[in-house]
Design a protein around this motif. Sequence first.
Motif, PDB file in Angstrom:
ATOM      1  N   GLN A   1      -7.123  -9.640   7.312  1.00  0.00           N
ATOM      2  CA  GLN A   1      -7.774 -10.793   7.920  1.00  0.00           C
ATOM      3  C   GLN A   1      -6.906 -11.333   9.047  1.00  0.00           C
ATOM      4  OE1 GLN A   1     -10.903 -11.832   6.987  1.00  0.00           O
ATOM      5  NE2 GLN A   1     -10.793  -9.915   5.833  1.00  0.00           N
ATOM      6  N   PRO A   2      -7.521 -11.939  10.073  1.00  0.00           N
ATOM      7  CA  PRO A   2      -6.746 -12.465  11.212  1.00  0.00           C
ATOM      8  C   PRO A   2      -5.651 -13.442  10.795  1.00  0.00           C
ATOM      9  CG  PRO A   2      -9.076 -12.456  11.747  1.00  0.00           C
ATOM     10  CD  PRO A   2      -8.950 -12.067  10.297  1.00  0.00           C
ATOM     11  N   GLU A   3      -5.942 -14.314   9.840  1.00  0.00           N
ATOM     12  CA  GLU A   3      -4.919 -15.284   9.424  1.00  0.00           C
ATOM     13  C   GLU A   3      -3.744 -14.583   8.736  1.00  0.00           C
ATOM     14  OE1 GLU A   3      -8.301 -15.188   6.504  1.00  0.00           O
ATOM     15  OE2 GLU A   3      -8.199 -15.770   8.588  1.00  0.00           O
ATOM     16  N   ASP A   4      -4.021 -13.475   8.023  1.00  0.00           N
ATOM     17  CA  ASP A   4      -2.938 -12.701   7.408  1.00  0.00           C
ATOM     18  C   ASP A   4      -2.066 -12.054   8.485  1.00  0.00           C
ATOM     19  OD1 ASP A   4      -3.854 -13.315   4.843  1.00  0.00           O
ATOM     20  OD2 ASP A   4      -5.069 -11.479   4.721  1.00  0.00           O
ATOM     21  N   LEU A   5      -2.721 -11.548   9.510  1.00  0.00           N
ATOM     22  CA  LEU A   5      -1.976 -10.919  10.600  1.00  0.00           C
ATOM     23  C   LEU A   5      -1.122 -11.940  11.342  1.00  0.00           C
ATOM     24  CD1 LEU A   5      -4.712  -8.508  11.974  1.00  0.00           C
ATOM     25  CD2 LEU A   5      -2.686  -7.904  10.649  1.00  0.00           C
ATOM     26  N   ARG A   6      -1.670 -13.125  11.594  1.00  0.00           N
ATOM     27  CA  ARG A   6      -0.898 -14.178  12.276  1.00  0.00           C
ATOM     28  C   ARG A   6       0.330 -14.566  11.458  1.00  0.00           C
ATOM     29  NH1 ARG A   6      -5.749 -16.833  12.682  1.00  0.00           N
ATOM     30  NH2 ARG A   6      -6.898 -16.041  14.447  1.00  0.00           N
ATOM     31  N   ARG A   7       0.152 -14.714  10.164  1.00  0.00           N
ATOM     32  CA  ARG A   7       1.259 -15.079   9.276  1.00  0.00           C
ATOM     33  C   ARG A   7       2.318 -13.972   9.288  1.00  0.00           C
ATOM     34  NH1 ARG A   7      -0.967 -15.428   3.882  1.00  0.00           N
ATOM     35  NH2 ARG A   7      -2.484 -15.987   5.167  1.00  0.00           N
ATOM     36  N   PHE A   8       1.877 -12.717   9.256  1.00  0.00           N
ATOM     37  CA  PHE A   8       2.794 -11.584   9.277  1.00  0.00           C
ATOM     38  C   PHE A   8       3.594 -11.566  10.581  1.00  0.00           C
ATOM     39  CE2 PHE A   8       3.641  -7.074  10.216  1.00  0.00           C
ATOM     40  CZ  PHE A   8       4.439  -6.777   9.130  1.00  0.00           C
ATOM     41  N   ILE A   9       2.919 -11.779  11.691  1.00  0.00           N
ATOM     42  CA  ILE A   9       3.589 -11.798  12.995  1.00  0.00           C
ATOM     43  C   ILE A   9       4.593 -12.939  13.053  1.00  0.00           C
ATOM     44  CG2 ILE A   9       3.232 -12.223  15.462  1.00  0.00           C
ATOM     45  CD1 ILE A   9       0.571 -10.663  15.132  1.00  0.00           C
ATOM     46  N   THR A  10       4.208 -14.106  12.570  1.00  0.00           N
ATOM     47  CA  THR A  10       5.094 -15.267  12.576  1.00  0.00           C
ATOM     48  C   THR A  10       6.338 -15.000  11.732  1.00  0.00           C
ATOM     49  OG1 THR A  10       3.189 -16.711  12.832  1.00  0.00           O
ATOM     50  CG2 THR A  10       5.222 -17.746  12.115  1.00  0.00           C
ATOM     51  N   GLN A  11       6.153 -14.340  10.592  1.00  0.00           N
ATOM     52  CA  GLN A  11       7.287 -14.022   9.723  1.00  0.00           C
ATOM     53  C   GLN A  11       8.247 -13.040  10.401  1.00  0.00           C
ATOM     54  OE1 GLN A  11       5.446 -12.467   6.220  1.00  0.00           O
ATOM     55  NE2 GLN A  11       5.066 -14.474   5.313  1.00  0.00           N
ATOM     56  N   GLN A  12       7.723 -12.164  11.235  1.00  0.00           N
ATOM     57  CA  GLN A  12       8.545 -11.142  11.871  1.00  0.00           C
ATOM     58  C   GLN A  12       9.271 -11.642  13.117  1.00  0.00           C
ATOM     59  OE1 GLN A  12       9.089  -8.069  10.483  1.00  0.00           O
ATOM     60  NE2 GLN A  12       8.010  -9.084   8.817  1.00  0.00           N
ATOM     61  N   GLN A  13       8.798 -12.713  13.721  1.00  0.00           N
ATOM     62  CA  GLN A  13       9.380 -13.187  14.972  1.00  0.00           C
ATOM     63  C   GLN A  13      10.847 -13.567  14.848  1.00  0.00           C
ATOM     64  OE1 GLN A  13       6.594 -16.232  16.124  1.00  0.00           O
ATOM     65  NE2 GLN A  13       5.591 -14.875  17.593  1.00  0.00           N
ATOM     66  N   GLU A  14      11.203 -14.325  13.839  1.00  0.00           N
ATOM     67  CA  GLU A  14      12.591 -14.777  13.694  1.00  0.00           C
ATOM     68  C   GLU A  14      13.553 -13.609  13.479  1.00  0.00           C
ATOM     69  OE1 GLU A  14      15.713 -17.185  13.993  1.00  0.00           O
ATOM     70  OE2 GLU A  14      13.643 -17.760  14.384  1.00  0.00           O
ATOM     71  N   PRO A  15      13.256 -12.672  12.566  1.00  0.00           N
ATOM     72  CA  PRO A  15      14.178 -11.529  12.425  1.00  0.00           C
ATOM     73  C   PRO A  15      14.290 -10.703  13.713  1.00  0.00           C
ATOM     74  CG  PRO A  15      12.706 -11.627  10.544  1.00  0.00           C
ATOM     75  CD  PRO A  15      12.233 -12.650  11.529  1.00  0.00           C
ATOM     76  N   ILE A  16      13.207 -10.570  14.450  1.00  0.00           N
ATOM     77  CA  ILE A  16      13.256  -9.806  15.700  1.00  0.00           C
ATOM     78  C   ILE A  16      14.172 -10.496  16.700  1.00  0.00           C
ATOM     79  CG2 ILE A  16      11.894  -9.121  17.720  1.00  0.00           C
ATOM     80  CD1 ILE A  16       9.593  -8.506  15.746  1.00  0.00           C
ATOM     81  N   ILE A  17      14.071 -11.804  16.817  1.00  0.00           N
ATOM     82  CA  ILE A  17      14.927 -12.565  17.730  1.00  0.00           C
ATOM     83  C   ILE A  17      16.388 -12.412  17.333  1.00  0.00           C
ATOM     84  CG2 ILE A  17      15.532 -14.901  18.486  1.00  0.00           C
ATOM     85  CD1 ILE A  17      12.484 -15.542  18.299  1.00  0.00           C
ATOM     86  N   GLN A  18      16.663 -12.510  16.029  1.00  0.00           N
ATOM     87  CA  GLN A  18      18.039 -12.370  15.548  1.00  0.00           C
ATOM     88  C   GLN A  18      18.582 -10.969  15.837  1.00  0.00           C
ATOM     89  OE1 GLN A  18      17.760 -13.389  11.422  1.00  0.00           O
ATOM     90  NE2 GLN A  18      17.753 -15.605  11.813  1.00  0.00           N
TER      91      GLN A  18
END
Length: 86
Positions: free
Chosen positions: A10-27
């Motif tokens: 679902q789109p909301e699941d994908l948004r949550r997944f992307i949001t969770q991945q952003q911080e580790p990617i930045i680090q």
Amino acid sequence: MAFSEHQQPQPEDLRRFITQQQEPIIQLKEQVKLLEAEMRRLKKLPAKPDIKPSTKPPDDDTGSSDGDLSAPEGNDGASSDTLLKQ
């Protein structure tokens, strides 16, 4: 978060997944920068130059477009074969 092959995420699941991945990617990107700087220091290479992005405004040339298929300037549309026969 694992998605099964048969279940459409679902789109909301994908948004949550992307949001969770952003911080580790930045680090990880920051860690890569630090490690690259350390490698340069250990190899006694010059530091990476601090290149600023271009501040030049984009070209607003509206006179021609990339999709313009008209003949180049100075060509009346005659093929090279026609020109050679003359």
